[in-house]
Design a protein around this motif. Sequence first.
Motif, PDB file in Angstrom:
ATOM      1  N   LEU A   1     -22.356 -14.275 -34.154  1.00  0.00           N
ATOM      2  CA  LEU A   1     -23.718 -13.843 -33.844  1.00  0.00           C
ATOM      3  C   LEU A   1     -23.897 -13.617 -32.344  1.00  0.00           C
ATOM      4  N   ILE A   2     -23.308 -14.492 -31.551  1.00  0.00           N
ATOM      5  CA  ILE A   2     -23.390 -14.349 -30.086  1.00  0.00           C
ATOM      6  C   ILE A   2     -22.724 -13.054 -29.646  1.00  0.00           C
ATOM      7  N   PHE A   3     -21.563 -12.743 -30.225  1.00  0.00           N
ATOM      8  CA  PHE A   3     -20.858 -11.507 -29.873  1.00  0.00           C
ATOM      9  C   PHE A   3     -21.681 -10.278 -30.240  1.00  0.00           C
ATOM     10  N   PHE A   4     -22.329 -10.322 -31.413  1.00  0.00           N
ATOM     11  CA  PHE A   4     -23.117  -9.177 -31.856  1.00  0.00           C
ATOM     12  C   PHE A   4     -24.294  -8.909 -30.925  1.00  0.00           C
ATOM     13  N   PHE A   5     -24.998  -9.951 -30.551  1.00  0.00           N
ATOM     14  CA  PHE A   5     -26.243  -9.775 -29.809  1.00  0.00           C
ATOM     15  C   PHE A   5     -26.089  -9.836 -28.289  1.00  0.00           C
ATOM     16  N   PHE A   6     -25.023 -10.485 -27.815  1.00  0.00           N
ATOM     17  CA  PHE A   6     -24.885 -10.665 -26.370  1.00  0.00           C
ATOM     18  C   PHE A   6     -23.520 -10.198 -25.839  1.00  0.00           C
ATOM     19  N   GLY A   7     -22.814  -9.355 -26.607  1.00  0.00           N
ATOM     20  CA  GLY A   7     -21.492  -8.904 -26.201  1.00  0.00           C
ATOM     21  C   GLY A   7     -21.506  -8.169 -24.871  1.00  0.00           C
ATOM     22  N   ALA A   8     -22.447  -7.232 -24.705  1.00  0.00           N
ATOM     23  CA  ALA A   8     -22.528  -6.461 -23.461  1.00  0.00           C
ATOM     24  C   ALA A   8     -22.877  -7.358 -22.278  1.00  0.00           C
ATOM     25  N   THR A   9     -23.756  -8.321 -22.513  1.00  0.00           N
ATOM     26  CA  THR A   9     -24.141  -9.259 -21.444  1.00  0.00           C
ATOM     27  C   THR A   9     -22.937 -10.067 -20.982  1.00  0.00           C
ATOM     28  N   LEU A  10     -22.129 -10.517 -21.930  1.00  0.00           N
ATOM     29  CA  LEU A  10     -20.926 -11.271 -21.585  1.00  0.00           C
ATOM     30  C   LEU A  10     -19.971 -10.420 -20.754  1.00  0.00           C
ATOM     31  N   MET A  11     -19.807  -9.168 -21.135  1.00  0.00           N
ATOM     32  CA  MET A  11     -18.901  -8.286 -20.407  1.00  0.00           C
ATOM     33  C   MET A  11     -19.403  -8.019 -18.987  1.00  0.00           C
ATOM     34  N   ARG A  12     -20.704  -7.845 -18.820  1.00  0.00           N
ATOM     35  CA  ARG A  12     -21.262  -7.563 -17.488  1.00  0.00           C
ATOM     36  C   ARG A  12     -21.074  -8.737 -16.542  1.00  0.00           C
ATOM     37  N   PHE A  13     -20.927  -9.930 -17.092  1.00  0.00           N
ATOM     38  CA  PHE A  13     -20.714 -11.104 -16.244  1.00  0.00           C
ATOM     39  C   PHE A  13     -19.370 -11.011 -15.530  1.00  0.00           C
ATOM     40  N   PHE A  14     -18.406 -10.348 -16.166  1.00  0.00           N
ATOM     41  CA  PHE A  14     -17.050 -10.294 -15.623  1.00  0.00           C
ATOM     42  C   PHE A  14     -16.736  -9.013 -14.876  1.00  0.00           C
ATOM     43  N   THR A  15     -17.400  -7.916 -15.215  1.00  0.00           N
ATOM     44  CA  THR A  15     -17.057  -6.648 -14.578  1.00  0.00           C
ATOM     45  C   THR A  15     -18.285  -5.745 -14.482  1.00  0.00           C
ATOM     46  N   ALA A  16     -18.267  -4.860 -13.484  1.00  0.00           N
ATOM     47  CA  ALA A  16     -19.353  -3.887 -13.309  1.00  0.00           C
ATOM     48  C   ALA A  16     -18.894  -2.484 -13.723  1.00  0.00           C
ATOM     49  N   ASP A  17     -17.632  -2.357 -14.098  1.00  0.00           N
ATOM     50  CA  ASP A  17     -17.092  -1.056 -14.495  1.00  0.00           C
ATOM     51  C   ASP A  17     -17.687  -0.638 -15.845  1.00  0.00           C
ATOM     52  N   LYS A  18     -18.344   0.513 -15.875  1.00  0.00           N
ATOM     53  CA  LYS A  18     -19.060   0.955 -17.071  1.00  0.00           C
ATOM     54  C   LYS A  18     -18.135   1.149 -18.270  1.00  0.00           C
ATOM     55  N   VAL A  19     -16.993   1.798 -18.041  1.00  0.00           N
ATOM     56  CA  VAL A  19     -16.045   2.050 -19.134  1.00  0.00           C
ATOM     57  C   VAL A  19     -15.484   0.730 -19.670  1.00  0.00           C
ATOM     58  N   ALA A  20     -15.161  -0.188 -18.764  1.00  0.00           N
ATOM     59  CA  ALA A  20     -14.625  -1.485 -19.181  1.00  0.00           C
ATOM     60  C   ALA A  20     -15.660  -2.261 -19.998  1.00  0.00           C
ATOM     61  N   ILE A  21     -16.912  -2.191 -19.592  1.00  0.00           N
ATOM     62  CA  ILE A  21     -17.983  -2.886 -20.324  1.00  0.00           C
ATOM     63  C   ILE A  21     -18.123  -2.313 -21.734  1.00  0.00           C
ATOM     64  N   GLU A  22     -18.126  -0.988 -21.834  1.00  0.00           N
ATOM     65  CA  GLU A  22     -18.276  -0.347 -23.147  1.00  0.00           C
ATOM     66  C   GLU A  22     -17.090  -0.679 -24.050  1.00  0.00           C
ATOM     67  N   SER A  23     -15.888  -0.637 -23.494  1.00  0.00           N
ATOM     68  CA  SER A  23     -14.684  -0.938 -24.269  1.00  0.00           C
ATOM     69  C   SER A  23     -14.687  -2.383 -24.748  1.00  0.00           C
ATOM     70  N   GLY A  24     -14.983  -3.306 -23.842  1.00  0.00           N
ATOM     71  CA  GLY A  24     -14.993  -4.728 -24.194  1.00  0.00           C
ATOM     72  C   GLY A  24     -16.074  -5.085 -25.191  1.00  0.00           C
ATOM     73  N   THR A  25     -17.252  -4.477 -25.039  1.00  0.00           N
ATOM     74  CA  THR A  25     -18.356  -4.748 -25.970  1.00  0.00           C
ATOM     75  C   THR A  25     -18.004  -4.280 -27.372  1.00  0.00           C
ATOM     76  N   LEU A  26     -17.410  -3.097 -27.457  1.00  0.00           N
ATOM     77  CA  LEU A  26     -16.974  -2.573 -28.760  1.00  0.00           C
ATOM     78  C   LEU A  26     -15.966  -3.515 -29.400  1.00  0.00           C
TER      79      LEU A  26
END
Length: 470
Positions: free
Chosen positions: A355-380
Amino acid sequence: MTETIIPAKKLSVFKLFQQAVRGDITDFTTGSINKAIFLLAVPMILEMVLESLFAIVDIYFVNQVGTAAVSTVILTEASLTILYSVAWGLAMGVTAMVARRAGEKNFAAAGDIAAQAILLATFFSIIISITGFIFPKEILGFMGASKDVVKENFLFTQIMLTGNIVIMLLFVNNGIFRGIGNANLAMKSLLIANAINIILDPLLIKGIGPFPELGLHGAAVATTIGRACGVVYQLYFLFNGKALVKLVKKQFTISITIMKQILDTSLGGMFQFIIGSCSWIFLAKLIAGFGTAVTAGYGTAIRICIFTILPAWGLANAAATLVGQNLGAGQPERAEKSVWRTAFMALCFFALVALIFFFFGATLMRFFTADKVAIESGTLCLHILAIGYIFFAYGMIITQSFNGAGDTKTPTYINLFVFWLIQIPIAYLFVKYLKFGQEGVYMAICIAESILAAVSIIIFKRGKWKSIKV
């Protein structure tokens, strides 16, 4: 002045937590199974959380260096999976054998096993060190790194591989502690290692104060020093009689008989992880084909997944110790009941994480990187893997329970079937022929782990693991 009244039930849980961290109880063959799971699982979960912190802390600071640095770490970690396979395999075999001797109350024999396991770990690490020192560029290039990345960052790979003995001994020594029920010592050794790594990472990467600015290479130095300090702590307890197993100098005379027993029990575990590791290496090479930013995003997402999976490994290790000790005490039914109860606990935990991954996946990724492509890839990646998380629970607990019983061959065959005959072909089909892109890799992981859980449950119910002798 009013006095705060703590409910008796809460007080009881708090006291149990204190007991678990202190390691007051090491015999789990009698009494409440739920209490035994709690007392074992708490320090083992904390141990696994601390182990995963190495990955999280390093990726956090390395992300500040750049995506090329992150890609180097990810690809180096993928190459290190062979090392982790050997270390985990040895640790699993040692845990099973030491737990069985602990259940029989034969701690002298447990000490003999521990000493020979340390010798084996040292032997394997020397081979890996020589290879890593001589061929770091070739290894990084083989993993899919570009020529520029290899030229600039090969030293990171060289340091990590050459200093691998600290990883090997940290795993094996903690396997000894888990087998005898001293899981709190395994937890504390990683606490020390992580504390030092967290302090040294920014100092060595950024060159704060009197420390040299080493950039990416500083992460490798910090991690190696931190783990080395954890190993020193472990050896202090093993050699000074502070644990149930006490090591003495004469035990370090090579015993072919004991080494053969350890290898017979551990080889299955090693091959389990080698099979899985080769699969992960293949997936990493597929992902590398989508570019550095996608690789960085995938690697960061996998690090986040590791942070959640490793605590569940704590539960799995608790189940393995319970199985080993109870089989040693001649109580197979209690061993089986422990597994099912632990698996259900893991299921509840993974459902929450999904549930955390579904709703907060992008937030978790932004904590580690600011790269837009990396955030989109990791969230997916996090969203797709979350679908299979409920299945991961039973697969993880049951396969580790086989290992705790000393039946390392069954999970090896399961892994071979699931990862090489299902996961790799599906990932290749989805990416190369059906053109699903990076989603194809994430879907293949999810499908394979779900099948692994189903197969493990079916085989476990047959009960042949109860008759394994170690």
